[in-house]
Design a protein around this motif. Structure first.
Motif, PDB file in Angstrom:
ATOM      1  N   TYR A 127       8.379   9.910  -2.049  1.00  0.00           N
ATOM      2  CA  TYR A 127       7.889   8.815  -1.203  1.00  0.00           C
ATOM      3  C   TYR A 127       8.872   7.651  -1.289  1.00  0.00           C
ATOM      4  O   TYR A 127       9.616   7.543  -2.268  1.00  0.00           O
ATOM      5  CB  TYR A 127       6.486   8.367  -1.649  1.00  0.00           C
ATOM      6  CG  TYR A 127       5.409   9.280  -1.133  1.00  0.00           C
ATOM      7  CD1 TYR A 127       4.614   8.922  -0.050  1.00  0.00           C
ATOM      8  CD2 TYR A 127       5.214  10.533  -1.711  1.00  0.00           C
ATOM      9  CE1 TYR A 127       3.635   9.783   0.445  1.00  0.00           C
ATOM     10  CE2 TYR A 127       4.236  11.404  -1.219  1.00  0.00           C
ATOM     11  CZ  TYR A 127       3.466  11.021  -0.140  1.00  0.00           C
ATOM     12  OH  TYR A 127       2.510  11.872   0.361  1.00  0.00           O
ATOM     13  N   GLU A 162       5.249  -0.865   2.864  1.00  0.00           N
ATOM     14  CA  GLU A 162       4.366   0.286   2.666  1.00  0.00           C
ATOM     15  C   GLU A 162       5.167   1.445   2.094  1.00  0.00           C
ATOM     16  O   GLU A 162       6.361   1.579   2.381  1.00  0.00           O
ATOM     17  CB  GLU A 162       3.750   0.750   3.987  1.00  0.00           C
ATOM     18  CG  GLU A 162       2.682  -0.173   4.540  1.00  0.00           C
ATOM     19  CD  GLU A 162       3.271  -1.308   5.358  1.00  0.00           C
ATOM     20  OE1 GLU A 162       4.219  -1.030   6.122  1.00  0.00           O
ATOM     21  OE2 GLU A 162       2.830  -2.465   5.219  1.00  0.00           O
ATOM     22  N   SER A 184       0.842  -1.209   0.000  1.00  0.00           N
ATOM     23  CA  SER A 184       0.000   0.000   0.000  1.00  0.00           C
ATOM     24  C   SER A 184       0.871   1.250   0.000  1.00  0.00           C
ATOM     25  O   SER A 184       2.088   1.175   0.202  1.00  0.00           O
ATOM     26  CB  SER A 184      -0.892   0.021   1.252  1.00  0.00           C
ATOM     27  OG  SER A 184      -0.075   0.094   2.414  1.00  0.00           O
ATOM     28  N   SER A 185       0.200   2.385  -0.247  1.00  0.00           N
ATOM     29  CA  SER A 185       0.904   3.668  -0.200  1.00  0.00           C
ATOM     30  C   SER A 185       0.062   4.685   0.549  1.00  0.00           C
ATOM     31  O   SER A 185      -1.168   4.662   0.474  1.00  0.00           O
ATOM     32  CB  SER A 185       1.151   4.183  -1.618  1.00  0.00           C
ATOM     33  OG  SER A 185       1.602   5.526  -1.578  1.00  0.00           O
ATOM     34  N   GLU A 186       0.761   5.578   1.234  1.00  0.00           N
ATOM     35  CA  GLU A 186       0.071   6.650   1.962  1.00  0.00           C
ATOM     36  C   GLU A 186       0.011   7.934   1.149  1.00  0.00           C
ATOM     37  O   GLU A 186      -0.459   8.954   1.644  1.00  0.00           O
ATOM     38  CB  GLU A 186       0.796   6.917   3.288  1.00  0.00           C
ATOM     39  CG  GLU A 186       0.647   5.787   4.281  1.00  0.00           C
ATOM     40  CD  GLU A 186       1.345   6.073   5.596  1.00  0.00           C
ATOM     41  OE1 GLU A 186       1.953   7.164   5.733  1.00  0.00           O
ATOM     42  OE2 GLU A 186       1.301   5.208   6.483  1.00  0.00           O
ATOM     43  N   GLU A 187       0.479   7.879  -0.110  1.00  0.00           N
ATOM     44  CA  GLU A 187       0.501   9.099  -0.924  1.00  0.00           C
ATOM     45  C   GLU A 187      -0.938   9.527  -1.239  1.00  0.00           C
ATOM     46  O   GLU A 187      -1.700   8.770  -1.833  1.00  0.00           O
ATOM     47  CB  GLU A 187       1.283   8.845  -2.223  1.00  0.00           C
ATOM     48  CG  GLU A 187       1.469  10.102  -3.059  1.00  0.00           C
ATOM     49  CD  GLU A 187       2.365   9.891  -4.272  1.00  0.00           C
ATOM     50  OE1 GLU A 187       2.838   8.766  -4.498  1.00  0.00           O
ATOM     51  OE2 GLU A 187       2.587  10.883  -4.995  1.00  0.00           O
ATOM     52  N   LYS A 196       5.711   5.337   2.071  1.00  0.00           N
ATOM     53  CA  LYS A 196       5.433   6.477   2.955  1.00  0.00           C
ATOM     54  C   LYS A 196       6.253   7.688   2.510  1.00  0.00           C
ATOM     55  O   LYS A 196       7.239   7.530   1.784  1.00  0.00           O
ATOM     56  CB  LYS A 196       5.809   6.127   4.395  1.00  0.00           C
ATOM     57  CG  LYS A 196       4.958   4.992   4.932  1.00  0.00           C
ATOM     58  CD  LYS A 196       5.246   4.709   6.388  1.00  0.00           C
ATOM     59  CE  LYS A 196       4.269   3.649   6.882  1.00  0.00           C
ATOM     60  NZ  LYS A 196       4.351   3.385   8.290  1.00  0.00           N
ATOM     61  N   GLY A 224      -3.519   9.806   0.655  1.00  0.00           N
ATOM     62  CA  GLY A 224      -4.471   8.863   1.251  1.00  0.00           C
ATOM     63  C   GLY A 224      -3.973   7.445   1.047  1.00  0.00           C
ATOM     64  O   GLY A 224      -3.006   7.222   0.322  1.00  0.00           O
ATOM     65  N   LEU A 225      -4.647   6.505   1.688  1.00  0.00           N
ATOM     66  CA  LEU A 225      -4.175   5.109   1.616  1.00  0.00           C
ATOM     67  C   LEU A 225      -4.693   4.426   0.339  1.00  0.00           C
ATOM     68  O   LEU A 225      -5.882   4.435   0.059  1.00  0.00           O
ATOM     69  CB  LEU A 225      -4.654   4.343   2.856  1.00  0.00           C
ATOM     70  CG  LEU A 225      -4.005   2.982   3.065  1.00  0.00           C
ATOM     71  CD1 LEU A 225      -2.518   3.113   3.400  1.00  0.00           C
ATOM     72  CD2 LEU A 225      -4.721   2.223   4.183  1.00  0.00           C
ATOM     73  N   THR A 226      -3.744   3.858  -0.425  1.00  0.00           N
ATOM     74  CA  THR A 226      -4.112   3.151  -1.666  1.00  0.00           C
ATOM     75  C   THR A 226      -3.454   1.779  -1.647  1.00  0.00           C
ATOM     76  O   THR A 226      -2.273   1.658  -1.302  1.00  0.00           O
ATOM     77  CB  THR A 226      -3.612   3.925  -2.911  1.00  0.00           C
ATOM     78  OG1 THR A 226      -4.061   5.280  -2.834  1.00  0.00           O
ATOM     79  CG2 THR A 226      -4.124   3.297  -4.199  1.00  0.00           C
ATOM     80  N   LYS A 227      -4.213   0.776  -2.031  1.00  0.00           N
ATOM     81  CA  LYS A 227      -3.682  -0.587  -2.101  1.00  0.00           C
ATOM     82  C   LYS A 227      -2.744  -0.703  -3.292  1.00  0.00           C
ATOM     83  O   LYS A 227      -3.029  -0.185  -4.377  1.00  0.00           O
ATOM     84  CB  LYS A 227      -4.868  -1.555  -2.240  1.00  0.00           C
ATOM     85  CG  LYS A 227      -4.532  -2.996  -1.982  1.00  0.00           C
ATOM     86  CD  LYS A 227      -5.841  -3.807  -1.891  1.00  0.00           C
ATOM     87  CE  LYS A 227      -5.548  -5.270  -1.699  1.00  0.00           C
ATOM     88  NZ  LYS A 227      -5.524  -6.070  -2.895  1.00  0.00           N
TER      89      LYS A 227
END
Lengths: 203, 262
Positions: free
Chosen positions: A147, A108, A92-95, A110, A97-100
């Motif tokens: 990221y 992850e 997932s990524s926090e870029e 970040k 918002g959270l995206t699978k």
């Protein structure tokens, strides 16, 4: 045996053409892959990418490319992620918002912790044994990202020095990711890509 | 450690590389492909291609040129400026083979479009070009090449950088561009308060001025043009004179490794 074909996932990523040119320069046949049936002919699959994680995953999903990529990887064939393409390999990524992600290598994505941007040339520090990456230890590669892929230690092959080291290369068997751009890293990128293609097309 | 970058600036006008003096007077240098291939061969850290007559003539970006350069096998990051008026054109420039786009006119006339470009390509792909100078009152001004107007830096512009929509600023001492050791370092002092990542350009010719530029914490790159066009291996020569600067060291490679694959 027929000549290997290097596939590049074609979902509108900016650097696909540049990566393809380097692959051609190294003497390999390549093709763009944008539908399910294209995967059948491919020996090594590249996932290129620049831009934002959510829009890249959205494009892959809209084009029905996620499942064929996962099937390809699960068959044991090599998958190589470049820059954002490497980050897409994560869970997932926090870029924005959270995206699978594709979930091919645990971890992850970040925001960089020690700087806002990591743009320019930095020295690769290989921290694990890797037949492809180890010979590039100490060489400079070109990076352009904000990221980072935070992966468990066993999958980290290379890092670059920063206040907090930034993961540069991840590998899980035949799944390989590079945060830098080998296609514009001059001789360092050329040599690493040559080793990568030699090994993965010989697999 | 992340290295600071030596950027080779290639100014193109009417299809030819030119030596520019304050973006006002020009001397021809040669064909873009030849000049750019030399910089790549000599190991420059990045190449800044600025096609200066695209916006003035209301022309779109020179995709044909970028494609020609990229297909020639350049292995150096390219930053492109010239004629980018919207998000679609910026994406086209990146797809053709540039790593980053450099935005100038659009910052003056349509900053909202810059925001759209950043949302599509990511701020890491966007460099904002700021031709600046210092007026008689010691105030820094922002110059518009198209209208020849001078204006103050505004909050909207600065917020594009602060919000991460633009990753770096190409800070051009436009009046001193093309002149020997002429960069006005007062510009850098006045810019310190903004704390933005800067690529300096304009009158940085000697190793002394380049070292001074690289010493500044917010300077991430220094761009030079004319000096790199007059001698073989100009990049390596210059890098060897800058060994104390935090840049990637000069390297020489055997071209035969590439020829084998050409």
């Amino acid at each position: 045996m027929s000549a290997p074909i290097i596939g590049l996932v074609d979902y509108g990523a900016g650097n696909a053409a540049s990566v393809r040119r380097l692959i051609s320069k190294l003497g390999y046949r390549s093709r763009l892959v944008n539908k399910h049936e294209d995967f059948e002919f491919v020996t090594v699959l590249f996932v290129p990418g620049v831009g934002a994680f959510p829009s890249a995953m959205e494009a892959l999903t809209k084009m029905n490319l996620v499942k064929p990529i996962l099937d390809f990887a699960n068959s044991g064939k090599p998958v190589v992620g470049v820059c954002l393409g490497m980050q897409l390999l994560a869970d997932s990524s926090e870029e924005m918002g959270l995206t699978k992600g594709l979930g091919l290598i645990p971890g992850e994505v970040k925001a960089l912790s020690s700087m806002e941007w990591h743009i320019g040339w930095n020295t690769l520090d290989c921290v694990g044994e890797c037949s492809i990456a180890s010979k590039s230890d100490g060489q400079n590669f070109y990076y352009n990202h904000s990221y980072e892929f935070q992966a468990p230690k066993e999958y980290i092959v290379g890092v670059v020095e920063a206040e907090n080291p930034i993961v540069s290369i991840v590998r899980k068997h035949n799944i390989f990711g590079m945060q830098f751009h080998p296609e514009i890293s001059q001789i360092s990128g050329f040599k690493l890509m040559r080793r990568l293609l030699e090994e993965f097309t010989d697999a | 450690m992340l290295k600071k970058r030596l950027t080779g600036a290639v100014t193109i006008r009417n299809g030819m590389v030119v030596q520019s003096f304050g973006y006002n007077r020009y001397l021809p240098i040669g064909k873009p492909k030849v000049v750019i291939e030399n910089l790549d061969r000599w190991g420059i850290d990045e190449i800044f291609i600025q096609v200066i007559d695209r916006s003035a003539k209301s022309l779109e970006p020179d995709i044909e040129l970028i494609d020609e350069i990229a297909t020639s096998g350049i292995l150096t990051p390219i930053m492109y400026a010239g004629g980018i008026q919207n998000e679609a054109q910026a994406a086209q420039v990146i797809r053709a083979g540039a790593e980053r786009v450099c935005i100038d006119t659009l910052l003056h006339i349509n900053p909202d479009e810059v925001e759209k470009i950043a949302k599509r390509l990511g701020g890491q792909a966007i460099v904002g070009s700021l031709p600046v100078g210092i007026d008689n009152n010691g105030i820094i001004y922002w110059y518009n090449y198209q209208t020849k107007e001078k204006r103050l830096l505004n909050d909207r512009l600065l917020s594009l950088v602060k919000d991460g929509l633009i990753s770096e600023i190409l800070l051009i001492d436009w009046q001193n561009e093309g002149f020997d050791e002429a960069f006005d370092f007062r510009i850098l002092e006045l810019f310190e308060k903004y704390n933005l990542p800067l690529i300096l350009f304009g009158g940085l010719t000697s190793e002394k001025t380049l070292k001074k530029a690289f010493d500044a914490p917010m300077v991430v790159a220094a761009a030079i043009g004319n000096r790199l066009n007059y001698s073989e291996h100009a990049v390596q020569t210059l890098k060897n004179q800058l060994t104390s600067a935090p840049i990637r060291t000069a390297y020489y490679h055997d071209r035969s490794i590439f020829k084998h694959y050409d």
